[in-house]
Design a protein around this motif. Structure first.
Motif, mmCIF file in Angstrom:
data_model
loop_
_atom_site.group_PDB
_atom_site.id
_atom_site.type_symbol
_atom_site.label_atom_id
_atom_site.label_comp_id
_atom_site.label_asym_id
_atom_site.label_seq_id
_atom_site.Cartn_x
_atom_site.Cartn_y
_atom_site.Cartn_z
ATOM 1 N N GLY A 148 47.751 4.882 100.708
ATOM 2 C CA GLY A 148 47.047 4.252 101.821
ATOM 3 C C GLY A 148 46.064 5.170 102.518
ATOM 4 O O GLY A 148 44.911 4.805 102.762
ATOM 5 N N VAL B 227 48.502 -2.071 99.531
ATOM 6 C CA VAL B 227 48.334 -0.826 100.289
ATOM 7 C C VAL B 227 46.997 -0.176 99.941
ATOM 8 O O VAL B 227 46.275 0.301 100.822
ATOM 9 C CB VAL B 227 49.503 0.152 100.023
ATOM 10 C CG1 VAL B 227 49.250 1.507 100.673
ATOM 11 C CG2 VAL B 227 50.818 -0.438 100.529
ATOM 12 N N PHE C 24 53.362 6.059 99.439
ATOM 13 C CA PHE C 24 52.593 5.114 100.240
ATOM 14 C C PHE C 24 51.604 5.816 101.155
ATOM 15 O O PHE C 24 50.500 5.317 101.390
ATOM 16 C CB PHE C 24 53.523 4.190 101.032
ATOM 17 C CG PHE C 24 54.186 3.152 100.175
ATOM 18 C CD1 PHE C 24 53.436 2.267 99.417
ATOM 19 C CD2 PHE C 24 55.564 3.068 100.103
ATOM 20 C CE1 PHE C 24 54.036 1.318 98.615
ATOM 21 C CE2 PHE C 24 56.180 2.120 99.309
ATOM 22 C CZ PHE C 24 55.405 1.241 98.557
ATOM 23 N N SER C 25 51.977 6.986 101.659
ATOM 24 C CA SER C 25 51.046 7.758 102.490
ATOM 25 C C SER C 25 49.840 8.196 101.670
ATOM 26 O O SER C 25 48.690 8.066 102.110
ATOM 27 C CB SER C 25 51.743 8.993 103.072
ATOM 28 O OG SER C 25 52.790 8.602 103.927
ATOM 29 N N GLY D 12 43.951 0.521 102.481
ATOM 30 C CA GLY D 12 43.431 1.878 102.630
ATOM 31 C C GLY D 12 41.933 1.948 102.399
ATOM 32 O O GLY D 12 41.209 2.648 103.109
ATOM 33 N N CYS E 75 55.911 -0.258 104.583
ATOM 34 C CA CYS E 75 56.367 -0.118 103.196
ATOM 35 C C CYS E 75 57.429 0.978 103.073
ATOM 36 O O CYS E 75 58.452 0.780 102.408
ATOM 37 C CB CYS E 75 55.183 0.207 102.292
ATOM 38 S SG CYS E 75 54.041 -1.166 102.089
ATOM 39 N N VAL F 77 51.519 1.472 105.794
ATOM 40 C CA VAL F 77 52.248 2.560 105.128
ATOM 41 C C VAL F 77 53.654 2.687 105.714
ATOM 42 O O VAL F 77 54.639 2.793 104.974
ATOM 43 C CB VAL F 77 51.470 3.889 105.255
ATOM 44 C CG1 VAL F 77 52.332 5.085 104.868
ATOM 45 C CG2 VAL F 77 50.211 3.847 104.401
#
Length: 197
Positions: free
Chosen positions: A161, A26, A157-158, A30, A43, A40
């Motif tokens: 990424g 990730v 994850f946000s 990114g 995941c 994102v």
């Protein structure tokens, strides 16, 4: 009820923040700004599904089938070692790095890699299905615990990424990408070795 959700959030953060194959992937996507949002979402949704499966009792089914766990472990290790070899090649050979930088992967290939890193990694099952699933059973509001855990995954994850582009100035030099790919190769190899150990 809020206590269960917060406990789920905290438990998930503790497990997910450790650098692993999925996080490294990730982060790399990114930094390259390549298919970041689909990665994102893949995941986060995968973690949601696995956490829900663990809360629903899939952990007991998985532990009752040791042969399936062994197959997943070996397949995951093989995939991670292949991915590590590709990252090491990019780190070792600048020409491979330049080619990788000029030819972005297709969305399909990126998502297939993301899914493989998620579902072929037994650590994901240990963390989400078995561990979070069993901890959720200790809470009176286990599904709220799961919502908290899934929320932590989505937030992490946000941030990883979508926030990775802030490191772009540091990684604007090819040497920095070589170091990053070297680290990714080491992490992937280490995870694969622990699976085989």
């Amino acid at each position: 009820m809020l206590t269960s959700a917060l406990a789920g959030f905290a438990a998930s953060v503790v497990l997910i923040v450790a650098i692993g194959a999925q996080n490294a992937f990730v982060l790399r996507q990114g930094l390259r700004r390549e298919h970041v949002l689909p990665v994102v979402l893949t995941c986060a949704v995968s973690d949601l599904v696995l956490i829900a499966a663990g809360i629903a009792g899939l952990g007991a089914v998985v532990t009752a089938r040791p042969a399936a766990v062994t197959v997943i472990r070996w397949a995951g290790a093989a995939f991670l070692l292949t991915y590590a070899a590709l990252a090491a090649k990019r780190a070792w050979r600048p020409s491979a790095l330049r080619a990788a930088g000029q030819a972005p992967a297709t969305l399909r290939a990126t998502l297939l890699t993301c899914l493989a890193l998620t579902y072929l990694n037994p650590h994901v099952y240990l963390d989400t299905v078995l561990l979070l699933g069993s901890v959720a059973q200790q809470h009176p509001h286990r599904w709220l615990f799961g919502i908290g855990a899934a929320s932590a995954s989505a937030v992490w994850f946000s941030a990883l990424g979508l926030g990775a582009h802030r490191l772009a100035p540091v990684l604007s030099r090819p040497a920095a990408w070589r170091v990053l790919d070297g680290v990714i190769a080491v992490v992937m190899t280490a995870v694969a070795v622990t699976l085989l150990g």
